[in-house]
Design a protein around this motif. Sequence first.
Motif, PDB file in Angstrom:
ATOM      1  N   SER A 254     -43.925  17.806 -41.378  1.00  0.00           N
ATOM      2  CA  SER A 254     -43.660  19.027 -40.614  1.00  0.00           C
ATOM      3  C   SER A 254     -44.758  20.051 -40.866  1.00  0.00           C
ATOM      4  O   SER A 254     -45.519  19.961 -41.822  1.00  0.00           O
ATOM      5  N   GLU A 255     -44.802  21.028 -39.967  1.00  0.00           N
ATOM      6  CA  GLU A 255     -45.755  22.143 -40.111  1.00  0.00           C
ATOM      7  C   GLU A 255     -44.997  23.437 -39.814  1.00  0.00           C
ATOM      8  O   GLU A 255     -44.577  23.634 -38.663  1.00  0.00           O
ATOM      9  N   PRO A 256     -44.774  24.194 -40.855  1.00  0.00           N
ATOM     10  CA  PRO A 256     -45.267  24.074 -42.239  1.00  0.00           C
ATOM     11  C   PRO A 256     -44.581  22.936 -42.990  1.00  0.00           C
ATOM     12  O   PRO A 256     -43.549  22.448 -42.555  1.00  0.00           O
ATOM     13  N   LEU A 257     -45.170  22.537 -44.095  1.00  0.00           N
ATOM     14  CA  LEU A 257     -44.639  21.409 -44.850  1.00  0.00           C
ATOM     15  C   LEU A 257     -43.282  21.733 -45.431  1.00  0.00           C
ATOM     16  O   LEU A 257     -42.410  20.869 -45.514  1.00  0.00           O
ATOM     17  N   LYS A 258     -43.081  22.996 -45.835  1.00  0.00           N
ATOM     18  CA  LYS A 258     -41.793  23.402 -46.371  1.00  0.00           C
ATOM     19  C   LYS A 258     -41.115  24.294 -45.342  1.00  0.00           C
ATOM     20  O   LYS A 258     -41.649  25.341 -44.948  1.00  0.00           O
ATOM     21  N   LEU A 259     -39.953  23.860 -44.893  1.00  0.00           N
ATOM     22  CA  LEU A 259     -39.199  24.595 -43.886  1.00  0.00           C
ATOM     23  C   LEU A 259     -38.165  25.479 -44.582  1.00  0.00           C
ATOM     24  O   LEU A 259     -37.556  25.091 -45.587  1.00  0.00           O
ATOM     25  N   VAL A 260     -37.981  26.679 -44.028  1.00  0.00           N
ATOM     26  CA  VAL A 260     -37.018  27.619 -44.588  1.00  0.00           C
ATOM     27  C   VAL A 260     -35.988  27.967 -43.523  1.00  0.00           C
ATOM     28  O   VAL A 260     -36.177  27.709 -42.334  1.00  0.00           O
ATOM     29  N   GLN A 261     -34.874  28.537 -43.940  1.00  0.00           N
ATOM     30  CA  GLN A 261     -33.841  28.956 -43.000  1.00  0.00           C
ATOM     31  C   GLN A 261     -34.406  30.005 -42.048  1.00  0.00           C
ATOM     32  O   GLN A 261     -35.112  30.920 -42.446  1.00  0.00           O
ATOM     33  N   GLY A 262     -34.118  29.815 -40.757  1.00  0.00           N
ATOM     34  CA  GLY A 262     -34.600  30.742 -39.747  1.00  0.00           C
ATOM     35  C   GLY A 262     -36.044  30.512 -39.331  1.00  0.00           C
ATOM     36  O   GLY A 262     -36.615  31.319 -38.593  1.00  0.00           O
ATOM     37  N   GLN A 263     -36.634  29.381 -39.727  1.00  0.00           N
ATOM     38  CA  GLN A 263     -38.029  29.071 -39.381  1.00  0.00           C
ATOM     39  C   GLN A 263     -38.168  28.915 -37.865  1.00  0.00           C
ATOM     40  O   GLN A 263     -37.394  28.253 -37.213  1.00  0.00           O
ATOM     41  N   GLU A 264     -39.187  29.574 -37.306  1.00  0.00           N
ATOM     42  CA  GLU A 264     -39.452  29.483 -35.862  1.00  0.00           C
ATOM     43  C   GLU A 264     -40.791  28.792 -35.622  1.00  0.00           C
ATOM     44  O   GLU A 264     -41.685  28.813 -36.468  1.00  0.00           O
ATOM     45  N   ASP A 265     -40.842  28.161 -34.419  1.00  0.00           N
ATOM     46  CA  ASP A 265     -42.088  27.504 -33.957  1.00  0.00           C
ATOM     47  C   ASP A 265     -42.612  26.472 -34.949  1.00  0.00           C
ATOM     48  O   ASP A 265     -43.827  26.339 -35.171  1.00  0.00           O
ATOM     49  N   ALA A 266     -41.692  25.737 -35.540  1.00  0.00           N
ATOM     50  CA  ALA A 266     -42.108  24.658 -36.438  1.00  0.00           C
ATOM     51  C   ALA A 266     -42.478  23.417 -35.606  1.00  0.00           C
ATOM     52  O   ALA A 266     -42.052  23.253 -34.453  1.00  0.00           O
ATOM     53  N   LYS A 267     -43.283  22.593 -36.225  1.00  0.00           N
ATOM     54  CA  LYS A 267     -43.704  21.361 -35.547  1.00  0.00           C
ATOM     55  C   LYS A 267     -43.388  20.162 -36.420  1.00  0.00           C
ATOM     56  O   LYS A 267     -43.482  20.231 -37.648  1.00  0.00           O
ATOM     57  N   LEU A 268     -43.024  19.042 -35.731  1.00  0.00           N
ATOM     58  CA  LEU A 268     -42.756  17.780 -36.413  1.00  0.00           C
ATOM     59  C   LEU A 268     -43.727  16.733 -35.883  1.00  0.00           C
ATOM     60  O   LEU A 268     -43.791  16.484 -34.673  1.00  0.00           O
ATOM     61  N   GLU A 318     -41.549  20.191 -31.227  1.00  0.00           N
ATOM     62  CA  GLU A 318     -41.470  21.597 -31.624  1.00  0.00           C
ATOM     63  C   GLU A 318     -40.015  22.012 -31.733  1.00  0.00           C
ATOM     64  O   GLU A 318     -39.177  21.626 -30.902  1.00  0.00           O
ATOM     65  N   PHE A 319     -39.709  22.879 -32.767  1.00  0.00           N
ATOM     66  CA  PHE A 319     -38.310  23.255 -33.002  1.00  0.00           C
ATOM     67  C   PHE A 319     -38.222  24.529 -33.839  1.00  0.00           C
ATOM     68  O   PHE A 319     -39.196  24.964 -34.456  1.00  0.00           O
ATOM     69  N   ASP A 320     -37.003  25.063 -33.848  1.00  0.00           N
ATOM     70  CA  ASP A 320     -36.672  26.198 -34.719  1.00  0.00           C
ATOM     71  C   ASP A 320     -35.592  25.743 -35.680  1.00  0.00           C
ATOM     72  O   ASP A 320     -34.808  24.830 -35.382  1.00  0.00           O
ATOM     73  N   VAL A 321     -35.526  26.389 -36.857  1.00  0.00           N
ATOM     74  CA  VAL A 321     -34.528  26.078 -37.872  1.00  0.00           C
ATOM     75  C   VAL A 321     -33.467  27.166 -37.859  1.00  0.00           C
ATOM     76  O   VAL A 321     -33.774  28.374 -37.865  1.00  0.00           O
ATOM     77  N   ASP A 322     -32.206  26.735 -37.817  1.00  0.00           N
ATOM     78  CA  ASP A 322     -31.102  27.688 -37.821  1.00  0.00           C
ATOM     79  C   ASP A 322     -31.121  28.491 -39.135  1.00  0.00           C
ATOM     80  O   ASP A 322     -31.431  27.950 -40.204  1.00  0.00           O
ATOM     81  N   LYS A 323     -30.741  29.783 -39.002  1.00  0.00           N
ATOM     82  CA  LYS A 323     -30.785  30.641 -40.175  1.00  0.00           C
ATOM     83  C   LYS A 323     -29.719  30.273 -41.204  1.00  0.00           C
ATOM     84  O   LYS A 323     -29.813  30.677 -42.374  1.00  0.00           O
ATOM     85  N   ASN A 324     -28.713  29.514 -40.770  1.00  0.00           N
ATOM     86  CA  ASN A 324     -27.663  29.089 -41.694  1.00  0.00           C
ATOM     87  C   ASN A 324     -27.813  27.616 -42.090  1.00  0.00           C
ATOM     88  O   ASN A 324     -26.846  26.994 -42.556  1.00  0.00           O
ATOM     89  N   ALA A 325     -28.998  27.058 -41.895  1.00  0.00           N
ATOM     90  CA  ALA A 325     -29.222  25.640 -42.193  1.00  0.00           C
ATOM     91  C   ALA A 325     -29.010  25.363 -43.667  1.00  0.00           C
ATOM     92  O   ALA A 325     -29.405  26.150 -44.541  1.00  0.00           O
ATOM     93  N   GLY A 326     -28.372  24.221 -43.938  1.00  0.00           N
ATOM     94  CA  GLY A 326     -28.169  23.832 -45.317  1.00  0.00           C
ATOM     95  C   GLY A 326     -29.481  23.449 -45.984  1.00  0.00           C
ATOM     96  O   GLY A 326     -30.372  22.852 -45.365  1.00  0.00           O
ATOM     97  N   VAL A 327     -29.595  23.818 -47.243  1.00  0.00           N
ATOM     98  CA  VAL A 327     -30.822  23.505 -47.974  1.00  0.00           C
ATOM     99  C   VAL A 327     -30.698  22.083 -48.511  1.00  0.00           C
ATOM    100  O   VAL A 327     -30.095  21.850 -49.562  1.00  0.00           O
ATOM    101  N   LYS A 328     -31.235  21.156 -47.789  1.00  0.00           N
ATOM    102  CA  LYS A 328     -31.197  19.740 -48.159  1.00  0.00           C
ATOM    103  C   LYS A 328     -32.117  18.960 -47.221  1.00  0.00           C
ATOM    104  O   LYS A 328     -32.737  19.526 -46.311  1.00  0.00           O
TER     105      LYS A 328
END
Length: 337
Positions: A254-268, A318-328
């Motif tokens: 992924s880009e960025p390599l480490k995804l965080v809650q609420g991440q926008e405009d991420a790429k896989l 391309e995707f966004d990460v939900d702000k309540n995504a579980g850390v796993k």
Amino acid sequence: TGSLPLSAPTPSYPPTPTVAPRGLTTLPMPTQTYITTLGAPAVYLGSLRPGESAVAYFRVHVDRNTPSGAFSVPLTIKYEEEVEQVWGPLSVTEIENNLTYRRDTTTYKQIVKEVSFTDYIGLLVVGKPDINIANVLTSPTTIRPGDNLVEITMMVENSGEGEARNVETYLLLEYPFEASQTRSDRAYVGLLKPGESRNIVFKVDVDEKAEKKTYTIPLVVTYKEEDGSAKEFRTGIELSLRGRPDFKIVKSWSEPLKLVQGQEDAKLYVTIKNIGSEQAESVELRVLRRSGQPFDFSKRSDFVGTLDPGEEATAILEFDVDKNAGVKTHILNISIR
């Protein structure tokens, strides 16, 4: 070619012989080109007394292009007969009881006369069927190992001059082919008149481990001719198996390599490799929707084009990460087609 029994009847119109006909000879004289005699052109039968009969045998040849139907073959019969012919009146002197007187009488002479007449014999010619196979098609057009319910369609035609009755066809299947259903390797056609044709369909399965090459499947056609004789026609149906493309995910990140809650405009990034034996065309990679996953894909699929065996390509999603995504670590379902 066969033996033709011909009776030698005594005609009613020639003079009736008073003694046996001598030197009876029969002579076929075919006038058409379809039927001709083989061997000796005449048969000598000898003498026939009144009430006697004899059989003459001729070998005939029927041309292969002869149409079905009845033909009249002329037959000439020649023989000699002895007839009595009046020789002339004669006056004789006779003595009876010491009395002399004259009496008129008639003398006869036996002569040999040659007689000839022509009769006709009817011959019924029944044509023979000629079975052929044409227009072999498959569905799907490209057959691969592991395919099921492959339809093999072909046309059975009778290009001969006679009927083919009780026509039945079947495939002699061996590995890697087998019938998809009960009796799907057989097809009943029935009656095929001259010039008629029928389409038949077989259904077969292909073993998934089949070798990529061209196979010849024996096809048997059984039928009966008009005289009831059973016949069998064999040929081969060629089926070519092509290899299958197969895919393996080589790596992903992924880009960025480490995804965080609420991440926008991420790429896989997903790199796939064609590990099969056949070229893959119009390859597309897609992430399948799955309830409960905390990702919102704005670009859920990517087209990577053609991949030859051993070739790699990378799809970008391309995707966004939900702000309540579980850390796993989350598992995504990927479809490649």
